[in-house]
Scaffold this active site. Structure first.
Site, PDB file in Angstrom:
ATOM      1  N   ASP A  20      57.595  27.502  77.513  1.00 14.72           N
ATOM      2  CA  ASP A  20      58.623  27.572  78.554  1.00 14.72           C
ATOM      3  C   ASP A  20      58.304  28.726  79.495  1.00 14.72           C
ATOM      4  O   ASP A  20      57.633  29.698  79.108  1.00 14.72           O
ATOM      5  CB  ASP A  20      59.999  27.798  77.932  1.00 14.72           C
ATOM      6  CG  ASP A  20      60.536  26.561  77.252  1.00 14.72           C
ATOM      7  OD1 ASP A  20      60.196  25.457  77.705  1.00 14.72           O
ATOM      8  OD2 ASP A  20      61.293  26.700  76.274  1.00 14.72           O
ATOM      9  N   ILE A  36      35.766  30.159  36.651  1.00 14.11           N
ATOM     10  CA  ILE A  36      37.092  30.004  37.258  1.00 14.11           C
ATOM     11  C   ILE A  36      37.563  31.335  37.834  1.00 14.11           C
ATOM     12  O   ILE A  36      37.700  32.328  37.102  1.00 14.11           O
ATOM     13  CB  ILE A  36      38.101  29.506  36.206  1.00 14.11           C
ATOM     14  CG1 ILE A  36      37.673  28.143  35.676  1.00 14.11           C
ATOM     15  CG2 ILE A  36      39.499  29.411  36.825  1.00 14.11           C
ATOM     16  CD1 ILE A  36      38.486  27.649  34.500  1.00 14.11           C
ATOM     17  N   ASP A  96      38.101  42.393  39.854  1.00 14.15           N
ATOM     18  CA  ASP A  96      37.936  41.463  40.980  1.00 14.15           C
ATOM     19  C   ASP A  96      39.175  41.415  41.854  1.00 14.15           C
ATOM     20  O   ASP A  96      39.083  41.314  43.081  1.00 14.15           O
ATOM     21  CB  ASP A  96      37.643  40.054  40.456  1.00 14.15           C
ATOM     22  CG  ASP A  96      36.136  39.804  40.404  1.00 14.15           C
ATOM     23  OD1 ASP A  96      35.386  40.766  40.627  1.00 14.15           O
ATOM     24  OD2 ASP A  96      35.729  38.666  40.148  1.00 14.15           O
ATOM     25  N   VAL A 113      35.161  30.748  31.673  1.00  9.61           N
ATOM     26  CA  VAL A 113      35.799  31.991  32.139  1.00  9.61           C
ATOM     27  C   VAL A 113      35.055  32.566  33.334  1.00  9.61           C
ATOM     28  O   VAL A 113      35.653  33.069  34.290  1.00  9.61           O
ATOM     29  CB  VAL A 113      35.873  33.014  30.993  1.00  9.61           C
ATOM     30  CG1 VAL A 113      36.385  34.352  31.508  1.00  9.61           C
ATOM     31  CG2 VAL A 113      36.789  32.507  29.889  1.00  9.61           C
ATOM     32  N   ALA A 114      33.723  32.467  33.279  1.00  8.67           N
ATOM     33  CA  ALA A 114      32.925  33.004  34.384  1.00  8.67           C
ATOM     34  C   ALA A 114      33.110  32.186  35.651  1.00  8.67           C
ATOM     35  O   ALA A 114      33.070  32.719  36.768  1.00  8.67           O
ATOM     36  CB  ALA A 114      31.451  33.022  33.993  1.00  8.67           C
ATOM     37  N   ASN A 172      37.386  39.357  36.045  1.00  7.18           N
ATOM     38  CA  ASN A 172      38.107  38.432  36.913  1.00  7.18           C
ATOM     39  C   ASN A 172      39.529  38.884  37.226  1.00  7.18           C
ATOM     40  O   ASN A 172      40.021  38.705  38.340  1.00  7.18           O
ATOM     41  CB  ASN A 172      38.146  37.038  36.285  1.00  7.18           C
ATOM     42  CG  ASN A 172      36.791  36.347  36.354  1.00  7.18           C
ATOM     43  OD1 ASN A 172      35.846  36.870  36.931  1.00  7.18           O
ATOM     44  ND2 ASN A 172      36.685  35.186  35.731  1.00  7.18           N
ATOM     45  N   GLU A 194      40.287  33.274  38.394  1.00  6.27           N
ATOM     46  CA  GLU A 194      41.700  33.264  38.012  1.00  6.27           C
ATOM     47  C   GLU A 194      42.606  33.878  39.070  1.00  6.27           C
ATOM     48  O   GLU A 194      43.764  33.471  39.234  1.00  6.27           O
ATOM     49  CB  GLU A 194      41.899  34.034  36.694  1.00  6.27           C
ATOM     50  CG  GLU A 194      41.345  33.338  35.466  1.00  6.27           C
ATOM     51  CD  GLU A 194      39.864  33.605  35.251  1.00  6.27           C
ATOM     52  OE1 GLU A 194      39.271  34.275  36.115  1.00  6.27           O
ATOM     53  OE2 GLU A 194      39.306  33.142  34.238  1.00  6.27           O
TER      54      GLU A 194
END
Length: 612
Positions: free
Chosen positions: A73, A29, A453, A26-27, A449, A31
């Site tokens: 152009d 990744i 975060d 969990v720490a 997370n 998310e």
């Protein structure tokens, strides 16, 4: 694997080892990373749309930051696309447009200009190609419409960028007559006679040279030259490509399409940003060089090529001279593909503009195909990754700046998320190695997370552009985000936050036990990461940036603090998140420890700025 290592090496119970593995996963990744990247790209596309650049492919937003060559152009993109006839050449002499319009000498020239023309008028407003509306305005709308009604069109051969001609057939005094307008050099090669006051005379070498010199003189002034000719058709002769020969040369019109006011500053901005601007046009080479010189695309020592000259070049010769060629004139859409391919062989990311049906392959070939929103065909828009709703070169430069800013914001958001997660990983590893209680429950890390975060990361994704963004060279498209320097920064910042988090953890152990230690570590890590959001806004210090530049970062910080306070002080959430009650001294310790990483990081930035 982690469970097995802990069980075999340290004898940790399987359940405890499993809880450790879950906490570590969990720490580790982030998310919210995928959603943050998508949100940053979406914010970038919205801002570009507000600045007249409509993005069709989200990947193009990030790709714009790598663009190192822009092939553009001339007409309508670098110029205003507001043609006006300034001078005409008929009966062997040059005349001002005001003096020559609607007089007996110019009657036959004006008839040809009106008949070989698709311009129309609605409520007094001109509709059609700017070149054709310039001719109709020169003639005068009432006269233009009367000529077209008196001599109805029988058939036509539409303009083609390869032929550089347009032809129409009309009944004039009982005879079918072919009228043609187009590039001066193309028509002159197909001409056998010259119209004068005394009628048609043979086109001698002296007259050809005289006409070519006039064409060159106008082109050197940046004027676009259009020639007009005609020929009577035989009774059974049809309107065909073979009929576009044996003309009677009627005259020429010199038109001015002024450069856009913003073109030169945009070109200079592109050069400062390490982007090479290249002009591609169907106009005469000298005209193109004159306009390119005015807006800064062509500098001393640069080369200009025509389509035939490009055809005569082998790939090796083109590759050798490519970086010195700033202008391509009299080119066809097929040449654009070759130009893009040549730049891509050098490893450049190429943006190519186009508006015609035949431009679609070149727009597909380019890394960033740019279609014109006003003059562009639906086919070109479908093939492009970006559409300019104002057909303006300066908008491409704005889009490049936005692309660079989006990539920079994504990079900073990744830095924020990974450095914060690294702090969590270090903390979990530390307590495991030293056989200490788990510092966080999985629900703590999920809270960090997914909530505290995500908000700062979104705010970082909304960071506005900095002034120096277009003074940096394009980034290397082969370089990934996770460079050695970037990873080292993540490790150092994550380690600093982890050090303060573990200090809070040990204070909790000494003053209240495992529950208090976990609560203090959770609160310290959450608050430290909220403060860390300000560090990741930019490479510059907050003292230089200020807080008002991105009020979303303030809002994200305040919301995160309120959410943390709710978890720490509301009884229902205390039970859900398994947090202990904290006294005032413990709360003050958490705040002091949480702010230390930001103070250290900001001090380092200020020292670097002072030494720069």
């Amino acid at each position: 694997l982690i469970v097995m290592i802990l069980y075999i090496v340290r004898g940790t119970p399987v359940l405890d080892s499993l809880m450790f593995a879950v906490a570590l996963a969990v720490a580790a990744i982030p998310e919210a990373l995928s959603s943050i990247v998508t949100i940053a790209l979406a914010i970038g596309t919205r801002k570009m749309a507000e600045q007249n650049a409509v993005i069709k492919d989200l990947k193009a937003v990030e790709g714009l930051g790598c663009v190192s060559v822009i092939c553009s152009d001339k007409t309508g993109t670098l110029t205003q696309n507001k043609m006006t006839v300034r001078q005409v050449y008929l009966n062997g002499k040059e005349q001002n447009a005001d003096a020559s319009a609607c007089n007996a000498d110019s009657a036959i020239l004006e008839r040809a200009m009106a008949l070989c023309n698709d311009a129309a008028y609605s409520d007094g407003n001109a509709i059609g190609d700017p070149t054709e509306t310039a001719l109709s305005d020169y003639i005068g709308v009432p006269v233009y419409e009367k000529i077209r009604s008196d001599y109805p069109r029988v058939s036509e051969i539409p303009f083609d960028s390869e032929r550089k001609l347009m032809s129409t057939v009309h009944m004039c005094d009982g005879q079918r007559v072919l009228f043609t307008k187009g590039a001066m050099d193309v028509i002159l090669d197909r001409t056998g006679e010259l119209m004068t006051k005394n009628g048609a005379i043979p086109m001698t070498p002296a007259w050809r040279q005289r006409l070519q010199e006039q064409n060159r003189a106008w082109s050197e002034k940046g004027l676009r030259v259009l020639a007009v000719a005609y020929r009577p058709l035989e009774e059974m002769e049809c309107c065909s490509l073979e009929a576009e020969n044996g003309y009677v040369f009627l005259g020429m019109a010199a038109m001015m399409d002024p450069p856009r006011i913003e073109s030169r500053p945009a070109v200079l901005s592109a050069r400062r940003a390490g982007i090479r601007p290249v002009m591609i046009t169907g106009d005469h080479k000298i005209t193109a060089m004159a306009i390119a010189g005015k807006i800064g695309i062509m500098e001393e020592g640069d080369l200009a090529l025509t389509g035939p000259e490009l055809d005569a070049m082998k790939e090796e010769e083109l590759d050798e001279k490519l970086e010195n060629i700033s202008v391509y004139a009299r080119v066809s859409p097929e040449h654009k593909i070759r130009i893009v391919d040549a730049w891509q062989r050098k490893g450049c990311i190429v943006a190519m503009t186009g508006d015609g049906v035949n431009d679609a392959p070149a727009l597909k070939k380019a890394d960033i195909g740019v279609a014109m929103g006003i003059t562009g065909t639906e086919v070109s828009k479908d093939a492009a990754a970006m559409i300019l709703t104002d057909d303006n070169f300066a908008t491409i430069i704005k889009a490049v700046a936005n692309g660079r800013n989006v990539y920079r914001n994504i990079r900073h958001a990744v830095q924020f998320l990974l450095s914060g997660n690294m702090a969590g990983i270090f903390s979990v590893l530390y307590t495991s190695l030293f056989d200490l209680p788990m510092p966080f429950a999985p629900v703590h890390l999920l809270f960090i997370n997914l909530l505290t975060d995500s908000l700062p990361a979104i705010a970082i994704g909304m960071e506005p552009q900095e002034d120096g963004l277009l003074r940096q060279p394009p980034r290397d498209p082969k370089e990934g985000i996770l460079t050695r320097e970037f990873l080292l920064r993540i490790l150092l910042q994550g380690g600093l936050i982890a050090l303060c988090t573990m200090t809070a953890f040990h204070l909790g152990l000494e003053t209240g036990g495992a529950g208090t230690a976990s609560t203090m570590a959770f609160a310290a890590l959450t608050l430290a990461r909220l403060f860390h959001g300000f560090n990741c806004r930019s490479e510059h210090s907050i003292a230089k940036l200020g807080f008002r530049g991105n009020l979303w970062s303030i809002l994200a910080f305040e919301t995160g603090v309120l959410l943390l306070a709710a978890v720490l002080f509301l009884p229902g959430l205390q039970v859900l998140f398994a947090v202990a009650d904290l006294n005032l001294r413990q709360l003050v310790s958490i705040v002091v420890l949480a702010v230390i990483p930001t103070v250290v990081i900001q001090a380092g930035k200020m020292i670097r700025e002072a030494l720069a």
